[in-house]
Write an enzyme that holds these catalytic residues in place. Structure first.
Site, short mmCIF file in Angstrom:
data_model
loop_
_atom_site.label_atom_id
_atom_site.label_comp_id
_atom_site.label_asym_id
_atom_site.label_seq_id
_atom_site.Cartn_x
_atom_site.Cartn_y
_atom_site.Cartn_z
N SER A 131 0.81 -1.22 0.00
CA SER A 131 0.00 0.00 0.00
C SER A 131 0.85 1.26 0.00
O SER A 131 1.88 1.35 0.65
CB SER A 131 -0.93 0.02 1.22
OG SER A 131 -1.82 -1.05 1.20
N GLY A 134 -1.44 6.68 -2.49
CA GLY A 134 -2.35 6.72 -3.63
C GLY A 134 -2.68 5.37 -4.21
O GLY A 134 -3.28 5.29 -5.29
N GLY A 136 -3.87 1.46 -2.71
CA GLY A 136 -4.07 0.47 -1.67
C GLY A 136 -3.69 -0.90 -2.20
O GLY A 136 -2.52 -1.27 -2.29
N SER A 137 -4.71 -1.68 -2.59
CA SER A 137 -4.45 -2.99 -3.18
C SER A 137 -4.22 -2.91 -4.69
O SER A 137 -4.14 -3.94 -5.36
CB SER A 137 -5.64 -3.93 -2.89
OG SER A 137 -5.80 -4.10 -1.50
N ILE A 162 1.36 0.20 6.73
CA ILE A 162 2.08 -1.06 6.81
C ILE A 162 1.89 -1.67 8.20
O ILE A 162 2.43 -1.17 9.20
CB ILE A 162 3.58 -0.87 6.51
CG1 ILE A 162 3.75 -0.22 5.13
CG2 ILE A 162 4.30 -2.20 6.59
CD1 ILE A 162 3.05 -0.95 3.99
N GLY A 243 -3.55 -13.31 2.51
CA GLY A 243 -3.93 -12.25 3.44
C GLY A 243 -5.43 -12.14 3.59
O GLY A 243 -5.96 -11.98 4.70
N GLY A 341 -26.09 -1.58 25.16
CA GLY A 341 -26.58 -0.25 25.49
C GLY A 341 -25.43 0.72 25.71
O GLY A 341 -24.40 0.67 25.02
N GLU A 365 -7.15 -5.57 2.76
CA GLU A 365 -7.00 -6.70 1.83
C GLU A 365 -8.10 -6.71 0.76
O GLU A 365 -8.63 -7.75 0.41
CB GLU A 365 -6.97 -8.04 2.58
CG GLU A 365 -5.86 -8.17 3.60
CD GLU A 365 -4.48 -7.96 3.01
OE1 GLU A 365 -4.32 -8.11 1.80
OE2 GLU A 365 -3.56 -7.63 3.79
N GLY A 366 -8.42 -5.54 0.27
CA GLY A 366 -9.46 -5.41 -0.75
C GLY A 366 -10.77 -5.00 -0.10
O GLY A 366 -11.33 -5.75 0.69
#
Length: 385
Positions: A131, A134, A136-137, A162, A243, A341, A365-366
């Site tokens: 990652s 800009g 991710g996966s 990370i 992962g 509650g 992981e997506g």
């Protein structure tokens, strides 16, 4: 860091690693302190060492590397039980598993000799570094670069989000070359590696997240995991699949923890002189938790069994398991807070932590949106003709 040329052999383990033994370990060592980890934003060293003593860092590695050759169905059960106790600890196991598995699958004999036994024993902890701010996966969005240099590589760039980055000793870093994406094994102590802690996250607050900065990091040719142009198709996709499987299993653990917390609370909390457990709406919530827990566990078992069989269908089975388990964990952790509650909004009960951790499972992981698109694409491929 310890090289296998000087490291003592890992101690022989007589304890069998299975759901029962790991549940007992979690009940004794992790669950009683999980809320403290969450408040402090770290998992203490003594717990990392206990995990190593229990052989849980990479038990799927073969015996010659100090593992137990654990099958992936059982590994999923291990990660479920750890996730039941603390999602932050399970997240550390996840990224260590991803690096260790990639090394075993695609590492050279020299790389496996150097790192394998130390990873199995927990003397070296690993993180998976894909990652970026800009990206991710999305491997296509990687901006970190690796340029050929002196027979090796010159690494520059930044990685973000990370897991374990504040603590890990070895990073599996994905970087872009002129022609492909490659995977590099980068020891933490390498000059030019800077670790910047990320704190005060919504959930998995003790997973020791970090941003990593690589400035003219010089690596030898032995840093490359698998041949160049190999990472995107094999190392990358395979490790991400593992992962997701861990996250699916950990989300199932969150479901189990929500069920246990609600059953315990409603059996003792009274309204108008009667236990909450007697109310029809409370019983309906618990019955839905039981049903979704069993469904999530079966989906994870199917994904693990397909992995053990070497069936490529495991990729889609894991997508489905991760999507179902993470959405169910988010839904039922919300219900768990509602059942408790005002108490559920305090740090006196674990459901507040479970609620925040479950939200993270829908993203890492997506994201669930990506999963829904991928699952729908598979449906069209299989049934639209």
């Amino acid at each position: 860091m310890t090289s296998l040329t000087t490291a003592p052999p890992a101690p022989e383990r007589t304890r069998t690693i299975d759901r029962t033994t790991v549940r007992a370990f979690v009940d004794e060592h992790i669950m009683p302190r999980a809320d403290a980890y969450d408040r402090e934003g770290t998992v203490p060293e003594d717990i990392l060492e206990r995990i190593a003593e229990a052989g849980l860092w990479a038990p799927f590695l073969p015996a010659e590397l100090g593992g137990q050759g654990l099958d992936l169905v059982t590994l999923g059960e291990v990660h479920e039980e750890v996730g039941r106790g603390c999602s932050s600890v399970r997240s550390l196991l996840t990224v260590h598993t991803m690096l260790s598995w990639a090394l075993q699958r695609w590492g050279s004999a020299e790389q496996i000799e150097r790192w394998g036994r130390d990873l199995a024993a927990g003397r070296v902890l690993g993180s998976f570094c894909l990652s970026e701010a800009g990206a991710g996966s999305d491997a296509a969005g990687i901006r970190t670069t690796a340029e050929p240099h002196g027979g090796g590589w010159l690494l520059n760039g930044r990685k973000k989000w990370i897991t374990g980055g504040q603590r890990s000793d070895l990073f599996l870093v994905f970087a872009r070359t002129e022609t492909s994406i490659i995977a590099l094994l980068v020891p933490r102590a390498t000059p030019g590696v800077a670790v910047l802690p990320i704190e005060d996250m919504l959930g998995t607050r003790a997973s020791m997240l970090a941003e990593l900065e690589f400035t003219d990091v010089r690596l030898g040719p032995d840093a490359l995991l698998g041949p160049a142009s190999f990472a995107a198709g094999m190392v990358l996709s395979g490790t991400l699949d593992l992962g997701r499987y861990s996250v699916a299993s950990g989300s199932t653990g969150i479901l189990q923890a929500c069920l246990e917390a609600c059953a315990h609370y409603t059996a003792r909390r009274t309204v108008g002189g009667s236990p909450l457990r007697e109310l029809a709406l409370i019983r309906a919530k618990l019955s839905d938790m039981v049903t979704d827990l069993r469904a999530a566990r079966l989906l994870c078992h199917q994904a693990g069994a397909l992995k053990d069989a070497g069936d490529p269908g495991t990729i889609m089975a894991t997508w489905v398991a991760k999507y179902f388990a993470s959405t169910a964990a988010a839904r039922h952790s919300t219900e768990a807070v509602q059942v408790h509650g005002a108490n559920g909004c305090s740090t006196d009960y674990p459901v507040a932590r479970l609620y925040r951790d479950a939200k993270v499972m829908e993203i890492i992981e997506g994201s669930n949106e990506i999963q829904r698109i991928t699952i729908a694409d598979e449906a069209y491929r299989e049934w639209s003709l």
